[in-house]
Write a protein that holds these residues in place. Structure first.
Motif, PDB file in Angstrom:
ATOM      1  N   ALA A   1     -37.045   2.229   8.348  1.00 28.64           N
ATOM      2  CA  ALA A   1     -38.132   2.984   7.723  1.00 28.64           C
ATOM      3  C   ALA A   1     -37.838   4.482   7.846  1.00 28.64           C
ATOM      4  O   ALA A   1     -37.677   5.002   8.949  1.00 28.64           O
ATOM      5  CB  ALA A   1     -39.458   2.641   8.392  1.00 28.64           C
ATOM      6  N   GLN A   2     -37.734   5.165   6.703  1.00 29.24           N
ATOM      7  CA  GLN A   2     -37.346   6.576   6.694  1.00 29.24           C
ATOM      8  C   GLN A   2     -38.532   7.500   6.459  1.00 29.24           C
ATOM      9  O   GLN A   2     -39.465   7.164   5.735  1.00 29.24           O
ATOM     10  CB  GLN A   2     -36.267   6.813   5.625  1.00 29.24           C
ATOM     11  CG  GLN A   2     -34.927   6.187   6.017  1.00 29.24           C
ATOM     12  CD  GLN A   2     -33.854   6.399   4.974  1.00 29.24           C
ATOM     13  OE1 GLN A   2     -33.877   5.773   3.925  1.00 29.24           O
ATOM     14  NE2 GLN A   2     -32.902   7.267   5.265  1.00 29.24           N
ATOM     15  N   ASP A   3     -38.461   8.679   7.074  1.00 25.02           N
ATOM     16  CA  ASP A   3     -39.522   9.672   6.932  1.00 25.02           C
ATOM     17  C   ASP A   3     -39.197  10.652   5.810  1.00 25.02           C
ATOM     18  O   ASP A   3     -38.260  10.437   5.033  1.00 25.02           O
ATOM     19  CB  ASP A   3     -39.759  10.388   8.275  1.00 25.02           C
ATOM     20  CG  ASP A   3     -38.586  11.269   8.694  1.00 25.02           C
ATOM     21  OD1 ASP A   3     -37.592  11.384   7.947  1.00 25.02           O
ATOM     22  OD2 ASP A   3     -38.655  11.868   9.790  1.00 25.02           O
ATOM     23  N   HIS A   4     -39.954  11.742   5.723  1.00 25.01           N
ATOM     24  CA  HIS A   4     -39.740  12.742   4.670  1.00 25.01           C
ATOM     25  C   HIS A   4     -38.330  13.334   4.704  1.00 25.01           C
ATOM     26  O   HIS A   4     -37.809  13.759   3.671  1.00 25.01           O
ATOM     27  CB  HIS A   4     -40.754  13.893   4.804  1.00 25.01           C
ATOM     28  CG  HIS A   4     -42.132  13.554   4.343  1.00 25.01           C
ATOM     29  ND1 HIS A   4     -42.382  12.847   3.191  1.00 25.01           N
ATOM     30  CD2 HIS A   4     -43.348  13.829   4.889  1.00 25.01           C
ATOM     31  CE1 HIS A   4     -43.679  12.692   3.033  1.00 25.01           C
ATOM     32  NE2 HIS A   4     -44.300  13.269   4.045  1.00 25.01           N
ATOM     33  N   ARG A   5     -37.737  13.385   5.918  1.00 29.11           N
ATOM     34  CA  ARG A   5     -36.398  13.975   6.067  1.00 29.11           C
ATOM     35  C   ARG A   5     -35.290  12.931   5.957  1.00 29.11           C
ATOM     36  O   ARG A   5     -34.124  13.227   6.221  1.00 29.11           O
ATOM     37  CB  ARG A   5     -36.303  14.658   7.438  1.00 29.11           C
ATOM     38  CG  ARG A   5     -37.123  15.917   7.570  1.00 29.11           C
ATOM     39  CD  ARG A   5     -37.358  16.271   9.033  1.00 29.11           C
ATOM     40  NE  ARG A   5     -36.187  16.143   9.878  1.00 29.11           N
ATOM     41  CZ  ARG A   5     -35.376  17.146  10.211  1.00 29.11           C
ATOM     42  NH1 ARG A   5     -35.632  18.363   9.779  1.00 29.11           N
ATOM     43  NH2 ARG A   5     -34.330  16.945  10.985  1.00 29.11           N
ATOM     44  N   HIS A   6     -35.661  11.708   5.605  1.00 29.31           N
ATOM     45  CA  HIS A   6     -34.719  10.583   5.506  1.00 29.31           C
ATOM     46  C   HIS A   6     -34.172  10.136   6.860  1.00 29.31           C
ATOM     47  O   HIS A   6     -33.132   9.484   6.918  1.00 29.31           O
ATOM     48  CB  HIS A   6     -33.561  10.889   4.531  1.00 29.31           C
ATOM     49  CG  HIS A   6     -33.999  11.085   3.126  1.00 29.31           C
ATOM     50  ND1 HIS A   6     -34.392  10.059   2.298  1.00 29.31           N
ATOM     51  CD2 HIS A   6     -34.156  12.212   2.399  1.00 29.31           C
ATOM     52  CE1 HIS A   6     -34.761  10.533   1.130  1.00 29.31           C
ATOM     53  NE2 HIS A   6     -34.634  11.842   1.161  1.00 29.31           N
TER      54      HIS A   6
ATOM     55  N   LEU B   1     -27.228   2.792   5.896  1.00 28.65           N
ATOM     56  CA  LEU B   1     -28.349   3.668   5.549  1.00 28.65           C
ATOM     57  C   LEU B   1     -27.927   5.132   5.710  1.00 28.65           C
ATOM     58  O   LEU B   1     -27.271   5.488   6.693  1.00 28.65           O
ATOM     59  CB  LEU B   1     -29.536   3.361   6.472  1.00 28.65           C
ATOM     60  CG  LEU B   1     -30.866   3.999   6.091  1.00 28.65           C
ATOM     61  CD1 LEU B   1     -31.402   3.410   4.792  1.00 28.65           C
ATOM     62  CD2 LEU B   1     -31.881   3.783   7.217  1.00 28.65           C
ATOM     63  N   ARG B   2     -28.315   5.970   4.729  1.00 31.57           N
ATOM     64  CA  ARG B   2     -27.851   7.362   4.710  1.00 31.57           C
ATOM     65  C   ARG B   2     -28.953   8.331   5.103  1.00 31.57           C
ATOM     66  O   ARG B   2     -30.095   8.180   4.697  1.00 31.57           O
ATOM     67  CB  ARG B   2     -27.374   7.720   3.295  1.00 31.57           C
ATOM     68  CG  ARG B   2     -26.164   6.928   2.852  1.00 31.57           C
ATOM     69  CD  ARG B   2     -26.027   6.965   1.333  1.00 31.57           C
ATOM     70  NE  ARG B   2     -24.818   6.277   0.918  1.00 31.57           N
ATOM     71  CZ  ARG B   2     -23.738   6.895   0.454  1.00 31.57           C
ATOM     72  NH1 ARG B   2     -23.725   8.203   0.315  1.00 31.57           N
ATOM     73  NH2 ARG B   2     -22.676   6.208   0.115  1.00 31.57           N
ATOM     74  N   ASN B   3     -28.559   9.361   5.849  1.00 33.62           N
ATOM     75  CA  ASN B   3     -29.497  10.436   6.201  1.00 33.62           C
ATOM     76  C   ASN B   3     -29.565  11.452   5.061  1.00 33.62           C
ATOM     77  O   ASN B   3     -28.973  11.237   3.999  1.00 33.62           O
ATOM     78  CB  ASN B   3     -29.107  11.101   7.536  1.00 33.62           C
ATOM     79  CG  ASN B   3     -27.733  11.758   7.501  1.00 33.62           C
ATOM     80  OD1 ASN B   3     -27.208  12.129   6.442  1.00 33.62           O
ATOM     81  ND2 ASN B   3     -27.135  11.918   8.659  1.00 33.62           N
TER      82      ASN B   3
END
Length: 197
Positions: free
Chosen positions: A65-70, A98-100
């Protein structure tokens, strides 16, 4: 937002495993988000709160689960270098690709920061792509050279990446190889590892 969800987020931020259990028992959503879109598991990972993360993973929390900043709980382990957190999250089957926000996987920030134990563990215990290229055109090997300080931790990271089969010829977007970067920065020990005579 329900009070029980607020309670869960606060407990995750503080690493209070007992309070997390209590909030979940009250019906808090394990995937609730704060104002930055951070999940309880991401908050626990950011704080390296291993026991808290263990409770959340057991409750079915999503490590991707990613946030606004990935950022995700899994990606953050590469930043913090927490091997223990990495191992708590692995049974939750995180997406290793998964990518940042820079297009990188967890191995890349770990290599940049010289997190030797993490790099060793993630290469040994997962099938992560050692030659993943981020949006800057850099691999973990390039980041270890370009953004590292040339000291012993970064030398060890380079050794580990090479032992895992990293392509030492894979150049950056400008065609500059890790060896050329090491020479330019005066990192003789790393240049030697990369095949400099």
């Amino acid at each position: 937002m329900h009070d029980r969800n607020r309670r869960l987020l606060a407990a995750a931020r503080q690493g209070d495993a007992q309070e997390i259990r209590a909030a979940l028992d009250e019906g808090a959503s394990v995937e609730t988000r704060d104002e930055e879109m951070r999940s309880p598991l991401l908050l626990a990972s950011l704080g390296s709160h291993v026991e808290a993360a263990r409770v959340l993973v057991a409750a079915g929390a999503d490590p991707d689960a990613q946030d606004h900043r990935h950022d995700s709980a899994w990606l953050v382990t590469g930043v913090t270098g927490s091997v223990e957190m990495m191992r708590v999250l692995l049974p939750a089957d995180p997406d290793l690709g998964l990518r940042n926000r820079f297009g990188g996987i967890s191995l890349i920030p770990a290599s940049e920061r010289g997190h030797v134990a993490y790099v060793r563990a993630v290469l040994r215990e997962t099938g992560m792509d050692v030659d993943h290229v981020n949006d800057l055109g850099w691999t973990a090997l390039l980041e270890a050279v370009i953004l590292g300080d040339g000291g012993r931790p970064h030398q060890e990271v380079v050794e580990l990446l090479l032992a895992a089969g990293a392509d030492r010829e894979l150049a950056d977007a400008d065609g500059v190889t890790p060896l050329e970067h090491a020479r330019r920065r005066g990192f003789d020990a790393i240049a030697a590892l990369l095949g400099d005579a």
